[in-house]
Design a protein around this motif. Structure first.
Motif, PDB file in Angstrom:
ATOM      1  N   VAL A 219      -6.644   8.092  15.165  1.00 57.66           N
ATOM      2  CA  VAL A 219      -5.411   7.799  14.453  1.00 57.66           C
ATOM      3  C   VAL A 219      -5.179   8.830  13.359  1.00 57.66           C
ATOM      4  O   VAL A 219      -4.078   9.339  13.185  1.00 57.66           O
ATOM      5  N   PHE A 220      -6.250   9.150  12.650  1.00 57.09           N
ATOM      6  CA  PHE A 220      -6.113  10.112  11.561  1.00 57.09           C
ATOM      7  C   PHE A 220      -5.684  11.471  12.098  1.00 57.09           C
ATOM      8  O   PHE A 220      -4.715  12.060  11.636  1.00 57.09           O
ATOM      9  N   ILE A 221      -6.398  11.936  13.106  1.00 58.34           N
ATOM     10  CA  ILE A 221      -6.081  13.253  13.663  1.00 58.34           C
ATOM     11  C   ILE A 221      -4.658  13.289  14.204  1.00 58.34           C
ATOM     12  O   ILE A 221      -3.845  14.136  13.826  1.00 58.34           O
ATOM     13  N   PHE A 222      -4.341  12.340  15.063  1.00 56.37           N
ATOM     14  CA  PHE A 222      -3.013  12.366  15.685  1.00 56.37           C
ATOM     15  C   PHE A 222      -1.921  12.080  14.658  1.00 56.37           C
ATOM     16  O   PHE A 222      -0.872  12.727  14.668  1.00 56.37           O
ATOM     17  N   GLY A 223      -2.170  11.087  13.802  1.00 60.41           N
ATOM     18  CA  GLY A 223      -1.148  10.717  12.829  1.00 60.41           C
ATOM     19  C   GLY A 223      -0.821  11.870  11.893  1.00 60.41           C
ATOM     20  O   GLY A 223       0.341  12.207  11.680  1.00 60.41           O
TER      21      GLY A 223
ATOM     22  N   TRP B 237      -3.327  13.165  -0.874  1.00 64.82           N
ATOM     23  CA  TRP B 237      -4.467  12.298  -0.602  1.00 64.82           C
ATOM     24  C   TRP B 237      -4.174  10.819  -0.780  1.00 64.82           C
ATOM     25  O   TRP B 237      -4.579   9.992   0.053  1.00 64.82           O
ATOM     26  N   SER B 238      -3.472  10.448  -1.852  1.00 58.73           N
ATOM     27  CA  SER B 238      -3.312   9.008  -2.068  1.00 58.73           C
ATOM     28  C   SER B 238      -2.476   8.382  -0.955  1.00 58.73           C
ATOM     29  O   SER B 238      -2.759   7.266  -0.525  1.00 58.73           O
ATOM     30  N   GLY B 239      -1.487   9.095  -0.475  1.00 59.36           N
ATOM     31  CA  GLY B 239      -0.714   8.583   0.652  1.00 59.36           C
ATOM     32  C   GLY B 239      -1.542   8.504   1.922  1.00 59.36           C
ATOM     33  O   GLY B 239      -1.440   7.548   2.695  1.00 59.36           O
ATOM     34  N   LEU B 240      -2.386   9.508   2.126  1.00 60.94           N
ATOM     35  CA  LEU B 240      -3.224   9.489   3.322  1.00 60.94           C
ATOM     36  C   LEU B 240      -4.236   8.337   3.259  1.00 60.94           C
ATOM     37  O   LEU B 240      -4.496   7.673   4.266  1.00 60.94           O
ATOM     38  N   VAL B 241      -4.762   8.094   2.070  1.00 63.62           N
ATOM     39  CA  VAL B 241      -5.695   6.979   1.941  1.00 63.62           C
ATOM     40  C   VAL B 241      -4.994   5.665   2.242  1.00 63.62           C
ATOM     41  O   VAL B 241      -5.521   4.801   2.946  1.00 63.62           O
TER      42      VAL B 241
ATOM     43  N   TYR C 285       1.013   7.577  10.754  1.00 63.09           N
ATOM     44  CA  TYR C 285       2.071   8.570  10.857  1.00 63.09           C
ATOM     45  C   TYR C 285       3.061   8.462   9.702  1.00 63.09           C
ATOM     46  O   TYR C 285       3.345   9.448   9.020  1.00 63.09           O
ATOM     47  N   HIS C 286       3.572   7.263   9.492  1.00 66.11           N
ATOM     48  CA  HIS C 286       4.610   7.126   8.465  1.00 66.11           C
ATOM     49  C   HIS C 286       4.054   7.344   7.067  1.00 66.11           C
ATOM     50  O   HIS C 286       4.719   7.922   6.206  1.00 66.11           O
ATOM     51  N   SER C 287       2.823   6.891   6.827  1.00 65.74           N
ATOM     52  CA  SER C 287       2.221   7.136   5.511  1.00 65.74           C
ATOM     53  C   SER C 287       2.023   8.625   5.287  1.00 65.74           C
ATOM     54  O   SER C 287       2.327   9.149   4.203  1.00 65.74           O
ATOM     55  N   ALA C 288       1.500   9.301   6.304  1.00 68.15           N
ATOM     56  CA  ALA C 288       1.233  10.732   6.145  1.00 68.15           C
ATOM     57  C   ALA C 288       2.532  11.489   5.945  1.00 68.15           C
ATOM     58  O   ALA C 288       2.623  12.409   5.123  1.00 68.15           O
TER      59      ALA C 288
ATOM     60  N   HIS D 139       0.816  -1.208   0.000  1.00 66.85           N
ATOM     61  CA  HIS D 139       0.000   0.000   0.000  1.00 66.85           C
ATOM     62  C   HIS D 139       0.856   1.266   0.000  1.00 66.85           C
ATOM     63  O   HIS D 139       0.489   2.261  -0.628  1.00 66.85           O
ATOM     64  N   SER D 140       1.982   1.230   0.691  1.00 65.05           N
ATOM     65  CA  SER D 140       2.858   2.402   0.659  1.00 65.05           C
ATOM     66  C   SER D 140       3.392   2.624  -0.754  1.00 65.05           C
ATOM     67  O   SER D 140       3.411   3.754  -1.251  1.00 65.05           O
ATOM     68  N   ALA D 141       3.832   1.549  -1.385  1.00 69.31           N
ATOM     69  CA  ALA D 141       4.415   1.684  -2.716  1.00 69.31           C
ATOM     70  C   ALA D 141       3.362   2.152  -3.704  1.00 69.31           C
ATOM     71  O   ALA D 141       3.623   2.998  -4.559  1.00 69.31           O
ATOM     72  N   LYS D 142       2.168   1.636  -3.565  1.00 73.43           N
ATOM     73  CA  LYS D 142       1.098   2.018  -4.490  1.00 73.43           C
ATOM     74  C   LYS D 142       0.858   3.526  -4.411  1.00 73.43           C
ATOM     75  O   LYS D 142       0.816   4.212  -5.432  1.00 73.43           O
TER      76      LYS D 142
END
Ligand SMILES: Nc1ncnc2c1ncn2[C@@H]1O[C@H](COP(=O)(O)OP(=O)(O)OP(=O)(O)O)[C@@H](O)[C@H]1O
Ligand SMILES: Nc1ncnc2c1ncn2[C@@H]1O[C@H](COP(=O)(O)OP(=O)(O)OP(=O)(O)O)[C@@H](O)[C@H]1O
Ligand SMILES: [Mg+2]
Ligand SMILES: [Mg+2]
Lengths: 245, 229, 227, 229, 227
Positions: free
Chosen positions: E20-24, E141-145, E103-106, C104-107
């Motif tokens: 998670v969303f808010i804090f991350g 957005w795509s990373g957040l999703v 966190y890491h995705s965002a 998912h990260s790579a995508k």
């Protein structure tokens, strides 16, 4: 402990909740008993928290609400007793269990007693981790008593709980596993090949006690008493347990 | 020689064009949104026309009837994007060398020459995000030229440069074409530049060739009496 | 405290990281390039190991690579080997549970890449393979690094599935999380704590290293300029 | 009135400049990389000069001695970026409206007028990645104008447009300035455009003002006898 | 099979997702904007819940929110309440374990945002808050999703920490993973299988929905153009 009594008026009007932290292996039996008991005592509500005995012990140590603790082995109970978290006077042994060898249902091996496990065709045996899983500890005792331990140690696969031992056996990844009789009965993909000889291990008991933190002393005592009644006994025995003395 | 015949439906109109570029410079002119970039993209293989053929020296690059589509990497097209499309994770040097197939002496000479010509010697280790607009444009031009293409497509290659540099580079482009003798297709909005560079001209309006542009004389007159305050 | 679980954990996590990276990136890249029926279903399947309790994942793997399982039988018949109850099974378990994180990260990272740059590379003569390595990968680097961090952490901490398929054979298949679990179960909280510190230390080390390294990298090519 | 006095060390040289723009149009000229964009960024508040002051109608926007730094959002500067910086996740309409504070009738009128003027009526629901280069430039210009700024900074605002549109828009910009009476700072490489628009001129070379540019006469002569083949 | 664990799981996962969303996102955004000593250490701390076996995380939480723990004492003294053995504890556990994923995705997503666009928004009069909501967020957005998918899946599947702090109280704190565990421990593999199907179904549903939704979105504003 300095427990606060709820005001008497409120106690009568409200239903009383009893929190029971119990070993998960008692699930089916306790569920049946719950139905009966709540029918007979409509103002009592039984709340079960089912888990591994070790986890339950830790929860009680951290002050999680529990009125009654039923452990799958004395060890956890002993430790709580040493910390004065259970009421020594109320401790009893609720039920007993047996230790059996199970084999996959379609096995071609001929195993009828513990000694048969030394056959060369038995490559792997699953048992609970001997340091932590009670079933593993008992298995080690039996094997040592029968003089098989040194030979079988090499073949052992230690599992983190009895369920995993069963999974290994059910899927044929080990030729045999050592579990409680109650577990063996509940699985239809394994069969019991041998029962541990009387006296080859310490009795496998499920101790029960009230915690010192309970706020429902009387109601909890009444429930424990009911667990030892003939009605409950029938239910426990139906699920493969033997009633303690 | 490059032969282009293509139709392509766009949002507002259809491109319907047909032209041949000998081994010289074709200048594409036309108002903004006329379809100039789209034509270059079709030649480069970055989009498929709806119908038509694109043929380079007898080699069919695209044909809707024969279902031929040569992917961009096999077309040997040097394409300088209108918006540069420089690689932000590489420095100038790496960007310029990206398309070079053979890292031989000839390439090295061309590289040195282009650096000098485009006045970008001092930028070789810079990353793209730290260049000015005109510097980016010159690097993009160098990258397209370094690939030693068989067709060169330049989309407003000098638009961000000051007039001195611009004149200098016009002359150089002309010279390079003379040496390489390959088809150039060049887009510009500057009539003087078109005049200076073009061997052929193609006026585009809403995707179609128009015979003669309606140039207003004003723009030519104005230049005559420049005197800045 | 023994060093063996630490070494084994590192070995297992790093080996699985290689697989996770290859498969995760390959899957994400293919999913980006191709449209086919059942694509969403496949994507959902890729997320499953994350949502299923690891024990269930472990159980499924056990059935697959076990003696009677399709993979297990294939291995024993064609290669005369078995991976169940070996460190290889631990690598497999870690790979499966960490895969969704990388995927998912790579995508998401690939989605963020400007396709104009890939087009530019193509006109400069790069085939898909070179475009991927020289353009797509580097430009999605921060997303890929996030995926790697998450995957490595997840692989390092993997417990439920590992214990199911690798068993807990001290000195052979005991990783740090297993050591923690058993120390805790045995009420040896000091030992458990030591292992917890150990595994936390590795994480710190990893993230520190990564930050320093990426700062160096950014020094050269910061996307934000210096002003 | 806008007063700028700034020094800023860059990679290759230092910008050291001082100028005042009355409420009219200042044209910044100079070779590529001279520091034009950098000066605009400093006025917009997107970078801090090393030393100096920037004052707009007595309001100190930046002062290194008083340690004043008004952040960009409070400067009321309309800044059209050289590379547009349009928002790719919004359509043209949303982009243009982004900086509008009061969605009143006046804004609506201005919006309609700008759409017509810039010939972008048909693009309002288009997303940015589906515009041609010149279309992007016009949208960026519309966005900067719609914010009804107190200072307008235009970085090569018409470079990607054909000469017709260009001349038309030059006239319009001049007219708008006449109505708004605010300082415009405009960068261009086109001398004719500079001439047509500018009230003041500033020639920049390597970050410093040069008295008089060394224009080569050639570029002016060429225009005289345009005749396209 | 009962529906209660399914409903509870969804409730817990969705509630924790909000936190998670808010804090991350807040953490990732602050870390992007500020440099301070110990930043790397904090980042490593943020990855810990992923690497630590959930049981350890659960134990730490248990100590914190237990009767004697700082949070537990605060809650019982000031609010006369306790969250241990309640669904709130399950939400807490799910939030803590899923946080690193968000966190890491965002963080990676924010790194990919072109700061020129944020600058442009600022010159158009937007303060940091509006820039964040109208530019930074949509562009990442795509990373957040991806972060949301991973977090939701992780929260939905959370078991080890949950059982520690929320207990396994049928009808009250039993989520699907607990029900699976509980059914498996009681050797009721049919029931366990049913719950596994259920949780897989939810995942499929989620990812399907998301894909359809994002396709719609892309139809409008595809980054790749249509040619
Ligand atoms: N982000 C950056 N970091 C470092 N140096 C930069 C950066 N951007 C531009 N420069 C350098 O600063 C100098 C001035 O750049 P600037 O963008 O102001 O030029 P310019 O006059 O606008 O040129 P052009 O006409 O080409 O746009 C150039 O030498 C350039 O290389
Ligand atoms: N990606 C796209 N998707 C859909 N339509 C597009 C896309 N890019 C451009 N267009 C439209 O196609 C037409 C031609 O665009 P093109 O980019 O070829 O114009 P151009 O002649 O290069 O203009 P300019 O001089 O402004 O660069 C325009 O109407 C434009 O709006
Ligand atoms: Mg164009
Ligand atoms: Mg500039």
């Amino acid at each position: 402990g300095g427990e606060k009594k709820a005001p008497p008026a409120a106690q009568q009007a409200q239903t009383v909740e009893i929190n029971v932290s119990a070993a998960v292996s008692l699930k089916d039996a306790l569920a049946e008993i719950q139905k009966d008991y709540q029918a007979k005592n409509p103002n009592i509500k039984l709340v079960y928290n089912l888990g591994a005995s070790g986890a339950l012990q830790k929860q009680i140590e951290q002050g999680a609400p529990a009125d009654i603790f039923i452990s799958a082995a004395p060890k956890q109970m002993n430790e709580l007793e040493a910390k004065n978290l259970i009421n020594k006077g109320t401790r009893k042994n609720l039920v007993e269990n047996k230790l059996v060898v199970v084999v996959p249902k379609e096995t071609k091996l001929n195993i009828t007693k513990y000694e048969d496990l030394t056959q060369d065709s038995v490559q792997k045996i699953a048992l609970g981790e001997t340091a932590t899983v009670p079933a593993g500890q008992y298995a080690e005792q039996v094997l040592q008593k029968l003089g098989l331990w040194d030979k079988l140690k090499e073949r052992a696969v230690y599992a983190k709980d009895v369920r995993t031992v069963l999974a290994y056996t059910e899927t044929g990844n080990v030729e045999a596993g050592i579990v409680y009789k109650t577990d063996a009965i509940s699985s239809d993909k394994v069969k019991i090949a041998a029962v541990a000889p009387e006296g080859s291990h310490q009795p496998i008991v499920y101790p029960i006690a009230l915690t010192t933190g309970t706020k429902q002393q009387e109601a909890a005592e009444a429930f424990v008493e009911y667990l030892f009644s003939a009605d409950s006994k029938a239910i426990f025995e139906k699920h493969g347990f033997v009633m303690g003395k | 020689m490059l032969q282009v015949m293509m139709k392509k439906q766009l949002a507002d109109f259809t491109i319907d064009i047909q032209f041949t570029v000998e081994n010289n410079i074709l200048v594409l002119l036309g108002p903004s949104g006329a379809g100039k970039t789209t034509i270059l993209r079709a030649i480069a293989g970055l989009l498929r026309p709806d119908t038509g053929t694109i043929i380079h020296n007898e080699r069919v690059l695209f044909s809707s009837t024969a279902r031929t589509f040569v992917p961009p990497q096999f077309r040997h097209v040097g394409y300088m994007f209108q918006e540069f499309a420089l690689f932000p994770h590489m420095n100038v040097r790496k960007n310029i060398w990206y398309g070079v197939k053979q890292n031989d002496n000839k390439a090295k000479e061309l590289y040195e020459r282009l650096l000098g010509l485009l006045h970008i010697e001092h930028l070789t280790t810079r990353f793209i995000n730290r260049l000015s607009g005109g510097e980016k444009q010159r690097v993009a031009l160098a990258r397209a030229l370094m690939a030693e293409p068989a067709i060169l497509l330049l989309d407003e290659p000098l638009s961000a440069l000051d007039s001195d540099t611009r004149l200098e580079l016009q002359a150089e482009l002309k010279k390079i074409q003379g040496i390489w003798k390959i088809p150039f297709v060049l887009v510009t909005h500057d009539i003087a530049e078109a005049k200076a560079l073009g061997d052929q001209f193609l006026f585009l309006e809403k995707g179609r060739q128009v015979a003669r542009p309606a140039f207003r004389p004003s723009e030519f007159c104005q230049c005559q009496s420049i005197e800045l305050a | 405290m023994e060093w063996q679980p630490v070494l084994l954990s590192l070995k297992v996590a790093l080996s699985s990281l290689i697989f996770v990276f290859i498969f995760g990136v390959a899957a994400a890249y293919s999913m980006r390039s191709f449209e086919f029926p059942g694509k969403s279903a496949l994507e959902a399947l890729f997320a499953l190991p994350l949502v299923l309790p690891p024990v269930v994942t472990g159980f499924v793997l056990l059935v697959l690579i076990g003696k009677q399982g399709p993979i297990g039988q294939f291995l024993s018949e064609s290669l005369h080997t078995q991976i169940i109850f070996t460190p290889y099974a631990a690598v497999l378990a870690a790979t499966v549970v960490a895969f969704p994180l990388m995927y998912h990260s790579a995508k998401a990272a690939f989605e963020g890449v400007d396709s104009n740059l890939e087009d530019a590379a193509r006109t400069l003569g790069s085939g898909s393979w070179r475009v991927f390595w020289t353009i797509t990968m580097p430009l999605s680097w921060s997303g890929l690094v996030a995926g790697l961090v998450l995957s490595f952490a997840r692989a390092l901490g993997e417990f439920g599935a590992t214990i199911m398929v690798a068993g807990n054979i001290p000195g052979k298949t005991q990783t740090i999380p297993l050591a923690i679990y058993f120390a805790a179960e045995a009420n040896d909280l000091t030992l458990a704590g030591a292992y917890v510190l150990m595994i936390s230390g590795i994480t710190f080390f990893l993230i520190f290293g990564l930050n320093i390294w990426s700062k160096k990298r950014c020094g050269k090519s910061s996307v934000k300029g210096v002003f």
